[in-house]
Design an enzyme around this catalytic site. Structure first.
Site, PDB file in Angstrom:
ATOM      1  N   TYR A 238       9.221  -0.009  -8.325  1.00 39.02           N
ATOM      2  CA  TYR A 238       8.616   1.329  -8.314  1.00 39.02           C
ATOM      3  C   TYR A 238       7.349   1.366  -9.175  1.00 39.02           C
ATOM      4  O   TYR A 238       7.398   1.197 -10.396  1.00 39.02           O
ATOM      5  CB  TYR A 238       9.618   2.351  -8.828  1.00 39.02           C
ATOM      6  CG  TYR A 238       9.305   3.776  -8.431  1.00 39.02           C
ATOM      7  CD1 TYR A 238       9.877   4.332  -7.298  1.00 39.02           C
ATOM      8  CD2 TYR A 238       8.448   4.574  -9.197  1.00 39.02           C
ATOM      9  CE1 TYR A 238       9.609   5.633  -6.927  1.00 39.02           C
ATOM     10  CE2 TYR A 238       8.172   5.869  -8.823  1.00 39.02           C
ATOM     11  CZ  TYR A 238       8.756   6.404  -7.690  1.00 39.02           C
ATOM     12  OH  TYR A 238       8.477   7.696  -7.323  1.00 39.02           O
TER      13      TYR A 238
ATOM     14  N   TYR B 237       2.107   6.252  -1.038  1.00 40.04           N
ATOM     15  CA  TYR B 237       3.134   6.810  -1.921  1.00 40.04           C
ATOM     16  C   TYR B 237       4.134   7.611  -1.096  1.00 40.04           C
ATOM     17  O   TYR B 237       3.862   8.737  -0.701  1.00 40.04           O
ATOM     18  CB  TYR B 237       2.454   7.693  -2.966  1.00 40.04           C
ATOM     19  CG  TYR B 237       3.379   8.424  -3.893  1.00 40.04           C
ATOM     20  CD1 TYR B 237       3.916   7.804  -5.019  1.00 40.04           C
ATOM     21  CD2 TYR B 237       3.726   9.756  -3.670  1.00 40.04           C
ATOM     22  CE1 TYR B 237       4.761   8.479  -5.876  1.00 40.04           C
ATOM     23  CE2 TYR B 237       4.565  10.438  -4.527  1.00 40.04           C
ATOM     24  CZ  TYR B 237       5.078   9.799  -5.631  1.00 40.04           C
ATOM     25  OH  TYR B 237       5.916  10.475  -6.475  1.00 40.04           O
TER      26      TYR B 237
END
Lengths: 131, 391
Positions: free
Chosen positions: B291, B341
Site C-alpha cells: 500500500y 489510486y
C-alpha cells in the site's frame, strides 16, 4: 484558525480548562496511569474513576512538517505543525503549530504557547522551552 | 497462537479481476463504476451476475454500497454482503472477510469492489469531503493538520530523524515504481522519471514532495472470491487465498496507548499472524504489492513485514531490491504513485495478475507467492493484508 474544534462529551472539560491556561491530563484513580486525550476508561486497568491533573505543558519535538499545500481553506501557507511527545504522558503524541523564530530541532524541549481565540476557545501551540 | 476454529487457508480463491479505465474524471457515478468493475471481474472469471450471492466494499461515505449495486445489477437476494466503513486500512480486510464467508459456506461467489471518483468528486482531505468524523480531529484540524499527506509526512520525518532515512530513498522508490508503470498499459503515469525529477518536484508538506504522493483517481476495481474447488473449474488459473489477517490498535494520532512509536505500524503486529497462517515467511514472497499512499508507507512496511531490519527500509529500496529484476519486486503495476489510486483493490488485482502469469511486460517470471497489503494503520489504527499463491 480556520477550523473551530468541536468538543465532545469526553473532551468538553479539557477545552474549558485550556481556556483558563490549565494544561490537564486524566489520572486514573485506581492505578495512577495518566492519559490523553480524554476518555472514560483507563486503558491500563479498564476502570472508570479518574480525576484531572494539571501538568507542566512540556514535551519534546518528535517530528514536524512544513505545509505548503492549501488543504485548509483560509490557512496561510507555509506553516509548521509539530508533533510533540508530552513529558507528562510519554505514550502520547500531540499536535500544534510551531511558535518560534526558527525551525524546530529534533528532540528539543518545548512548552505550550497558548493562543487565545475568544472567551471560550484557546488553542495550544508549541515554542522552545526557556526561549 | 490460539487454535483456529475455521482454518480457511487455501480454501478460497480469487477467480477473476475487473477494472474500469483509470481517469481524472470518469464522468459517471460511483454506482456506474462499481457495476462496470463487478461485471468485468465476473467476465474475467467466466461467471455471470446470476452466479453472485455476495457483494462487499469499503468506503468512507463516498461511494455506492452493496445495497445499491445489487438492485442495479438485478440481484434480489444476496446471501452475504458487507459495507465496511473505512479507508485503505480495511481494503484487504474486505477480501479476507469475503474469504471467511465463502469458507464458512455462507456465500459461494462474492465480488469485492471499490469504486471511487477520488479526483473529480471526493478528494481525500480535499474538496467534496468534510472533515472526518473522529474525536481526534478536534486536536488536529485547528492547526491546519487535516490531510493524509501531512500525517504521513510527519511520520516520515520521524523515521528520517531516528534512522537516517533520506529523501533520495523516497525518491528511488518513486522512480522504481514509475519504471514499472511504464510497462503497464492501464497506468495513468507512464513517463519515466529520474531522481532529479523527484527532487525538483514541488513541496506538498515537507519532507514530502509532489512525487511522494499517490495519484487521485476516478475508477473502480473488483475481484471475485469463491471456493478453491469452484475456481479450479473456471476459465482463469485460480489464485488461492493462503492467508488473510487483521490487526491494529495503537493510534498514532493522539494516543491513550503506552509507548506510541511513530516509526512502527500496525503491520509489525499483524505480520507474524499472517505468515503463520500461510506457513510461509518473508523469504517466500516472490512479489509484493504494498500500500503506497505515499513513498514512506512502502518503506516502513518493508521493515514491518520483515523484508529488512527496522530502519533499513530506505537503503533496501535504494539498493534496487524492489525493482522488477530485484529479489523482491514491489508494486509491479506502478502502485498508487503511478498506476492509479483505487484504495487497495488494484493492489490485490495486480497480485492476482502476477500469480496467473498474465502481467505482460511487467511479469515477474515464475511468481508463485504474493503479499498484498493495506494502509498500515497510521490514519486509522488498523491494517489488513493477504498472502496469495498460485494453485
Amino acid at each position: 484558525m480556520t477550523y473551530r474544534p468541536e468538543p465532545d462529551r469526553d473532551s468538553q472539560e479539557w477545552w474549558e480548562r485550556i481556556a483558563t491556561r490549565e494544561f490537564a491530563v486524566q489520572r486514573c484513580d485506581m492505578c495512577g496511569t495518566t492519559r490523553f486525550p480524554a476518555r472514560a476508561f483507563c486503558p491500563a486497568c479498564r476502570t472508570e474513576a479518574w480525576h484531572w491533573q494539571e501538568v507542566e505543558p512540556e514535551g519534546r519535538v518528535e517530528s514536524w512538517i512544513v505545509n505548503h499545500q492549501p488543504f485548509m481553506p483560509g490557512a496561510r501557507e507555509p506553516y509548521v505543525v509539530v508533533m510533540v511527545r508530552l513529558a507528562a504522558v510519554p505514550g502520547c503524541l500531540v499536535y500544534g503549530n510551531w511558535h518560534g523564530e526558527r525551525p524546530p530541532e529534533p528532540g528539543e524541549r518545548v512548552r505550550a504557547s497558548y493562543n487565545r481565540i475568544d472567551e471560550t476557545l484557546t488553542l495550544v501551540n508549541w515554542t522552545p522551552a526557556g526561549g | 497462537m490460539a487454535k483456529r476454529l475455521l482454518d480457511f487457508s487455501d480454501r478460497t480463491a480469487i477467480a477473476g479481476v475487473g477494472y474500469t479505465p483509470f481517469t481524472k474524471n470518469s464522468g459517471v457515478s460511483t454506482l456506474t463504476l462499481a457495476c462496470r468493475a463487478v461485471l468485468a471481474a465476473l467476465e474475467d472469471a467466466g461467471l455471470t451476475a446470476d452466479d453472485v450471492d455476495g457483494l462487499a466494499t469499503h468506503r468512507v461515505g463516498d461511494s455506492a454500497p452493496p445495497t445499491l449495486v445489487a438492485p442495479a445489477l438485478g440481484l434480489t437476494d444476496l446471501a452475504w454482503h458487507l459495507d465496511q466503513f473505512g479507508g485503505g486500512s480495511v481494503s484487504h480486510a474486505v477480501v479476507g472477510q469475503a474469504a471467511l464467508a465463502v469458507a464458512a459456506g455462507v456465500a459461494e461467489a462474492v465480488v469485492c469492489y471499490r469504486a471511487i471518483n477520488a479526483r473529480s468528486e471526493f478528494r481525500m482531505g480535499g474538496t467534496g469531503r468534510g472533515v472526518p468524523l473522529s474525536p481526534e480531529v478536534q486536536y488536529q484540524a485547528p492547526y491546519g493538520y487535516v490531510a493524509p499527506p501531512q500525517q504521513y509526512a510527519m511520520y516520515a520525518r520521524a523515521h528520517m530523524l531516528k534512522y537516517g532515512t533520506k529523501a533520495e530513498h523516497f525518491g528511488q522508490l518513486a522512480v522504481t515504481q514509475r519504471a514499472n508503470a511504464a510497462k503497464n498499459p492501464r497506468a495513468l503515469m507512464r513517463t519515466p522519471i529520474t531522481l532529479d525529477d523527484y527532487l525538483a518536484s514541488r513541496w506538498i508538506a515537507e519532507p514530502f514532495r509532489l512525487l511522494d504522493c499517490c495519484l487521485e483517481t476516478d475508477g473502480a476495481c473488483a475481484v471475485v472470491v469463491t471456493t478453491a474447488e469452484r475456481a479450479r473449474s473456471l476459465r482463469r488459473p485460480p489464485v488461492l487465498i493462503s492467508a488473510a489477517a487483521w490487526g491494529g490498535g495503537t493510534s498514532h494520532l493522539s494516543s491513550v496507548a503506552a509507548a506510541a512509536d511513530p516509526t512502527v505500524t500496525a503491520a509489525a503486529a499483524l505480520a507474524p499472524r499472517l505468515y503463520a497462517q500461510a506457513g510461509l515467511g518473508p523469504g517466500d514472497i516472490d512479489v509484493a504489492e504494498i500500500y503506497d499512499c505515499f513513498t514512506y508507507s512502502v518503506i516502513v512496511q518493508l521493515e514491518d513485514y520483515g523484508f529488512c531490519a527496522k530502519g533499513e527500509g530506505g537503503p533496501y529500496v535504494a539498493s534496487g531490491a524492489t525493482s522488477l529484476d530485484g529479489p523482491l519486486p514491489v508494486n509491479t503495476h506502478g502502485g498508487f504513485l503511478s498506476e492509479g489510486y483505487v484504495h487497495g483493490v488494484n493492489h490485490v488485482a495486480e497480485a492476482v495478475s502476477q500469480l496467473r502469469g498474465d502481467a505482460g511486460d511487467r511479469q515477474v517470471p515464475g511468481a508463485e507467492v504474493a503479499l498484498s497489503t493495506a494502509q498500515p494503520g497510521y490514519i486509522l489504527p488498523a491494517t489488513s493484508a493477504l498472502i496469495l499463491r498460485r494453485s
